[in-house]
Design an enzyme around this catalytic site. Structure first.
Site, short mmCIF file in Angstrom:
data_model
loop_
_atom_site.label_atom_id
_atom_site.label_comp_id
_atom_site.label_asym_id
_atom_site.label_seq_id
_atom_site.Cartn_x
_atom_site.Cartn_y
_atom_site.Cartn_z
N LEU A 1 26.84 -4.85 80.70
CA LEU A 1 27.18 -6.27 80.60
C LEU A 1 25.94 -7.15 80.46
O LEU A 1 26.02 -8.28 80.01
CB LEU A 1 28.01 -6.71 81.81
CG LEU A 1 29.39 -6.06 81.94
CD1 LEU A 1 30.04 -6.44 83.27
CD2 LEU A 1 30.30 -6.46 80.79
N GLY A 2 24.83 -6.63 80.86
CA GLY A 2 23.60 -7.40 80.73
C GLY A 2 22.48 -6.84 81.56
O GLY A 2 22.69 -5.92 82.36
N LEU A 3 21.29 -7.36 81.34
CA LEU A 3 20.13 -6.92 82.09
C LEU A 3 19.63 -8.05 82.96
O LEU A 3 19.32 -9.13 82.48
CB LEU A 3 19.01 -6.48 81.14
CG LEU A 3 19.34 -5.32 80.18
CD1 LEU A 3 18.19 -5.04 79.25
CD2 LEU A 3 19.71 -4.06 80.96
N GLY A 4 19.58 -7.79 84.27
CA GLY A 4 19.08 -8.80 85.20
C GLY A 4 17.59 -8.61 85.42
O GLY A 4 16.98 -7.75 84.80
N ASN A 16 16.08 -7.51 88.11
CA ASN A 16 15.75 -6.26 88.80
C ASN A 16 16.59 -5.06 88.40
O ASN A 16 16.36 -3.97 88.89
CB ASN A 16 15.88 -6.46 90.31
CG ASN A 16 14.95 -7.54 90.82
OD1 ASN A 16 13.88 -7.75 90.28
ND2 ASN A 16 15.37 -8.24 91.85
N LYS A 39 20.11 -3.36 85.69
CA LYS A 39 21.16 -3.63 84.70
C LYS A 39 22.55 -3.74 85.33
O LYS A 39 22.79 -3.23 86.42
CB LYS A 39 21.13 -2.59 83.58
CG LYS A 39 21.43 -1.18 83.97
CD LYS A 39 21.43 -0.31 82.70
CE LYS A 39 21.42 1.16 83.07
NZ LYS A 39 21.23 2.04 81.91
N LYS A 84 25.84 -3.81 89.59
CA LYS A 84 24.42 -4.02 89.33
C LYS A 84 23.63 -2.92 90.02
O LYS A 84 23.81 -2.67 91.20
CB LYS A 84 23.99 -5.39 89.83
CG LYS A 84 22.60 -5.77 89.39
CD LYS A 84 22.34 -7.23 89.69
CE LYS A 84 20.98 -7.64 89.17
NZ LYS A 84 20.73 -9.04 89.48
N ASP A 129 15.96 -19.30 90.24
CA ASP A 129 16.10 -18.78 88.88
C ASP A 129 17.37 -19.32 88.22
O ASP A 129 18.08 -18.59 87.55
CB ASP A 129 16.09 -17.24 88.89
CG ASP A 129 15.63 -16.65 87.56
OD1 ASP A 129 14.83 -17.29 86.85
OD2 ASP A 129 16.08 -15.54 87.23
N1 I85 Z 1 30.89 -10.21 83.18
N2 I85 Z 1 22.00 -12.76 83.43
C1 I85 Z 1 22.07 -12.13 82.12
C2 I85 Z 1 28.78 -10.31 84.48
N3 I85 Z 1 30.95 -10.27 85.45
N4 I85 Z 1 25.87 -10.62 84.83
C3 I85 Z 1 23.32 -10.93 84.51
N5 I85 Z 1 22.25 -10.63 86.73
C4 I85 Z 1 23.43 -10.58 87.42
C5 I85 Z 1 23.36 -10.24 83.15
C6 I85 Z 1 22.18 -10.63 82.26
C7 I85 Z 1 23.13 -12.44 84.30
O1 I85 Z 1 23.42 -10.61 88.65
C8 I85 Z 1 24.61 -10.70 85.27
C9 I85 Z 1 24.65 -10.53 86.64
C10 I85 Z 1 25.99 -10.35 87.01
C11 I85 Z 1 26.73 -10.43 85.84
C12 I85 Z 1 28.19 -10.34 85.73
C13 I85 Z 1 29.01 -10.35 86.85
C14 I85 Z 1 30.37 -10.30 86.68
C15 I85 Z 1 30.18 -10.26 84.37
C16 I85 Z 1 22.16 -10.37 85.33
C17 I85 Z 1 30.36 -10.05 81.91
C18 I85 Z 1 31.32 -9.97 80.75
C19 I85 Z 1 32.66 -9.70 80.88
C20 I85 Z 1 33.50 -9.64 79.75
C21 I85 Z 1 32.97 -9.86 78.47
C22 I85 Z 1 31.60 -10.13 78.33
C23 I85 Z 1 30.79 -10.19 79.45
O2 I85 Z 1 29.20 -9.94 81.73
C24 I85 Z 1 30.99 -10.39 76.98
F1 I85 Z 1 31.94 -10.64 76.12
F2 I85 Z 1 30.22 -11.43 76.99
F3 I85 Z 1 30.27 -9.39 76.59
#
Ligand code: I85
Length: 403
Positions: free
Chosen positions: A52-55, A57, A59, A75, A185
């Site tokens: 879902l993404g890279l934080g 500290n 992924k 995470k 942040d």
């Molecule tokens: N859902 N900063 C950018 C994501 N649900 N995402 C990041 N640190 C975190 C990722 C990199 C934020 O603590 C992050 C954290 C937590 C999340 C998080 C938590 C709960 C999500 C780093 C999604 C999601 C869900 C459905 C679809 C999509 C994304 O990320 C998408 F369509 F965008 F791909």
């Protein structure tokens, strides 16, 4: 993922365990002390390959609760004192409706390394804009606040909507600051714009840089108090004011689509940009700002004050009419969506710039160690000690508060 072996084995000294206490949720229910589970996360959750993404500290992956089928976000962090702090702060903060909710925390061994796993509630972005990037796996871009606004084609984004969004982010910051936690942040990537039924809700995430602000620097051993600058004695205000500066930048971008300070050179942060930030050089250029209310501009001026001691606090922010009377904010259509769309090739730079600017603001006062006078080998001090010995006094340094 294996379960963590030998619970008795010497564990890295946790800075936070002892402090975690009962926290109260808005509904009055108590959120208990964090208990890190030691059995394998894979006993309870099925991990998916979707990133879902890279934080900062670690992924973030998608996962599913094996019992309920509930989709969650996981995470993955390598265990170290910094990761422990992230986990603890995020846990304490997760009672706020505008902060990503933590469900469970595990300590496991992964590829021979001790890891911490934070299971969070899964949030789907407001727009079903799932973008797939074959090289990097899944991208989370669609979930971020500004991508969502950028995609609003016909329907203009309004000043009132901007005010409502800022009130949500302010609520999260107020919650944290009232617990003496500075996030440090707050930036677009860490704001997830999610939807529940018809409502859209903003959630702040990533506590990788969060810091407790109530611990007074003077409680750390003993400084050479002669040279301590006032700001070192009171770092509390500074850490919190970093979040307030972020609120200023985000409000500004929401209202026009471009940031108040930017680099002209293509570097993440150029000397010119640093100078402009320090001098508070930014403007409200037309046509984007022509129709924006004076109240909004005044709020931004208070948030982007160069002197952190003059910057607005979160309670002042929440009490500002542009925030606490969102309904009275004019629904003026803004240029934001168009500008974001036109400048979308530069958005990565804007994000990098904000990341670098925040890094320069996170002066870590913890790292400023003040010498213990008793062991200090300062020439002047030694001279003075000698003199005192001759005079028959025992105190090493008069005026030092050796408690
Ligand atoms: N859902 N900063 C950018 C994501 N649900 N995402 C990041 N640190 C975190 C990722 C990199 C934020 O603590 C992050 C954290 C937590 C999340 C998080 C938590 C709960 C999500 C780093 C999604 C999601 C869900 C459905 C679809 C999509 C994304 O990320 C998408 F369509 F965008 F791909």
């Amino acid at each position: 993922m294996e379960q963590s072996e030998g619970e008795q084995e010497s564990q890295p000294e946790s800075h936070v365990d002892s402090k975690s206490s009962v926290k109260s949720l808005p509904g009055g229910e108590a959120h208990v002390k964090l208990e890190i589970k030691k059995h394998a996360v894979t006993d309870d959750y099925k991990l998916s390959k979707r990133v879902l993404g890279l934080g900062i500290n670690g992924k973030v992956l998608e996962c599913f609760n094996k019992e309920t089928g509930q989709k969650c976000a996981l995470k993955l962090l390598y265990d170290n004192p910094k990761a422990r702090q992230e986990v603890e702060y995020h846990w304490r903060a997760s009672g706020c409706p505008h902060i990503v909710h933590v469900l469970d925390v595990y300590e496991n061994i992964h590829h021979g390394k001790r890891c911490l796993l934070i299971v969070m509630e899964w949030y789907a972005p407001a727009a079903a804009s799932t973008k797939h990037c074959p090289l990097r796996g899944w991208s989370m871009e669609g979930g971020e606040l500004f991508s969502r606004i950028q995609e609003r084609g016909d329907q203009a984004f309004t000043e009132r909507e901007a005010s409502e969004i800022m009130r949500d982010i302010g609520t999260a910051i107020q919650y944290l600051h009232s617990m003496n936690i500075a996030h440090r942040d707050v930036k677009p990537e860490n704001l997830l714009y999610t939807s529940k039924e018809k409502d859209t809700v903003l959630k702040l995430t990533d506590f990788g840089f969060a810091k407790e602000t109530s611990v007074n620097a003077l409680q750390t051993p003993c400084y050479t108090p002669y040279y301590v600058a006032p700001e070192v004695l009171g770092p509390e205000k500074y850490d919190k004011s970093c979040d307030m500066w972020s609120l200023g930048v985000i409000t500004y971008i929401l209202l026009c689509g471009f940031p108040p300070f930017y680099s002209n050179t293509g570097q993440a942060i150029s000397p010119g940009m640093k100078r402009r930030i320090r001098m508070g050089q930014y403007g409200f250029p037309n046509p984007e700002w022509a129709e924006v209310s004076e109240e909004a501009k005044q709020l931004i001026r208070h948030l982007l004050k160069t002197d952190p001691t003059e910057r607005m606090t979160v309670s002042q922010f929440m009490n500002h009419p542009w925030i606490n009377r969102s309904m009275a904010v004019p629904p003026t259509p803004l240029h934001t969506a168009r500008v974001l769309q036109e400048d979308k090739d530069h958005w990565d730079e804007v994000k990098e710039e904000m990341t670098s600017a925040l890094a320069t603001m996170r002066v870590d006062y913890d790292q400023v160690k003040i010498k213990d006078l008793k062991t200090s080998n300062n020439r002047l001090l030694n001279k003075r000690r000698k003199k005192q010995k001759q005079a028959g006094t025992s105190s090493a340094a008069p005026g030092c508060n050796n408690q």
